[in-house]
Design an enzyme around this catalytic site. Structure first.
Site, PDB file in Angstrom:
ATOM      1  CD  GLN A   1      41.572  35.478  42.256  1.00 46.20           C
ATOM      2  OE1 GLN A   1      40.742  34.523  42.371  1.00 46.20           O
ATOM      3  NE2 GLN A   1      41.612  36.323  41.122  1.00 46.20           N
ATOM      4  CB  SER A   2      45.956  30.729  45.999  1.00 43.04           C
ATOM      5  OG  SER A   2      45.899  28.968  47.446  1.00 43.04           O
TER       6      SER A   2
END
Length: 414
Positions: A137-138
């Site tokens: 989920q960068s």
């Protein structure tokens, strides 16, 4: 004249106006004329996709031995500062918030600040591909993917995850945007370190792309945190100065996830005689890692004589269960802040950081230089849509039903 004819006449006149001034004004100036979006063509807004231009640093940064030559404008700059009544704050402290969550829409957050320099460098080198890495989920990888597509480059993302197959990686939050813009995604084990596991993969991929197509790739480290990305927050510090932050506040608090934002702010504060006390709240790794990373980057720009431990305070103890893992207290705080202040915090960075700030003010007030605190919101809103809030809010609905059925006009549920 009919209303439709009048409207068409107005539009045609505005089109002529756009054509006559588009060579003189940039797109932001055109937008101030309140020209309808349908009239401003993609060509006339080409500056929004970013023309590479020469970078001139602030005077106080000119003695650095490394200064990027180019910059490309991607962020909505001069983000506002306003007071913020954070829940649980002691009465003798005041907190304001610098809204770097408003640097754009899909490109929102602190990452786009760094990408203004990194993407300019990629384009100057003639690269056609951009390769980077981060968590599943960068925020950084999402910003890279979207900025790359905006600039006509192909994004490649190495994402760390516990997923055992492609399907289980999901399609929520930042991952949804990564996939929408057609990123090439490579899933790697969550605990793979950058230097020994991710960087070799990135280099191997770049070589394979070059062999197959003859095209070059630009490699960006975790979070865009290197000597080039550093200048994203050199520019932010200059912005803070112009907004009067050095006179109006005593302390600056921000999230520390890869170290680039912290290094840029620390260097800016030092080079301008250090009026603020900086508090970097670690949401991953630990203080020792960030101090070492900061020192390495400082050395790369000619500041090897500095010790980052003298420039800022990196604070451990607020990661909760770990990077990207939420506790019930953290999610409760995020909702409370949203209900009371309408500020949306994400569960990975700003949520942990804001809660950590409140706890530090309570438990260690002497560590703060004064009582006027500025919180830097680094964005990350898409992390709220990764699914973790759903069970929490469903449980809250059971405890205190805020959603009610009202099937008939006269059957008020209250």
């Amino acid at each position: 004249m009919s209303p439709r004819s009048l409207w068409m006449r107005t539009v045609l006149g505005q089109i002529a106006l756009v054509q006559s001034v588009k060579e003189t004004f940039d797109c932001r100036k055109l937008l101030r004329l309140k020209i309808p979006s349908c009239v401003v063509s993609a060509r006339s807004c080409s500056s929004m996709s970013g023309a590479v231009e020469d970078y001139k640093p602030p005077e106080w940064a000119t003695k650095l031995t490394y200064i990027p030559k180019k910059r490309i404008h991607l962020a909505v700059a001069n983000t506002p500062i306003h007071t913020w009544k954070v829940p649980g704050l002691p009465a003798d402290f005041s907190v304001s918030i610098k809204r770097d969550d408003l640097t754009g829409s899909t490109l929102s957050g602190n990452k786009v600040r760094k990408l203004e320099f990194l993407m300019a460098d990629a384009l100057e080198q003639g690269c056609r591909h951009v390769i980077t890495c981060g968590g599943l989920q960068s925020n950084h990888c999402r910003a890279v993917a979207l900025a790359a597509r905006q600039l006509g480059l192909t994004p490649h993302l190495f994402l760390r995850t516990d997923a055992t197959d492609v399907k289980s990686a999901g399609c929520e939050g930042n991952m949804l945007l990564d996939r929408l813009c057609g990123s090439h995604i490579y899933l790697v084990p969550r605990r793979n370190p950058f230097l020994t596991h991710l960087k070799p993969r990135m280099e191997q991929l770049a070589q394979q792309i070059n062999t197959a197509s003859g095209e070059d790739s630009y490699l960006i480290p975790v979070g865009g945190s290197n000597k080039t990305g550093l200048f994203g927050y050199i520019t932010v510090f200059e912005e803070l100065m112009q907004q009067g932050a050095l006179d109006n506040f005593d302390d600056l608090v921000f999230a520390c996830g890869s170290g680039g934002t912290a290094t840029g702010l620390a260097l800016g504060n030092y080079l301008t005689n250090g009026k603020l006390r900086l508090h970097a709240i670690a949401v991953s790794d630990n203080a020792t890692y960030f101090y070492d990373h900061c020192d390495e980057t400082l050395a790369e720009v000619g500041m090897a004589h500095l010790n980052s431990r003298d420039l800022m305070r990196v604070i451990d103890g607020h990661k909760g269960k770990g990077y990207g893992i939420s506790t019930e207290d953290e999610l409760e705080f995020i909702q409370q802040v949203a209900m009371e202040t309408a500020i949306l915090l994400d569960p990975v960075y700003s949520g942990k950081t804001a809660l950590g700030m409140v706890r530090e003010i309570h438990n260690n007030p002497g560590a703060f230089q004064g009582r006027r605190v500025l919180f830097l919101h680094t964005g990350g809103i898409f992390g709220l849509f990764d699914g973790r809030m759903t069970p929490f809010l469903e449980q809250k609905q059971e405890q205190e039903p805020l959603i009610k059925m009202w099937p008939e006009v006269n059957d008020c549920p209250l």
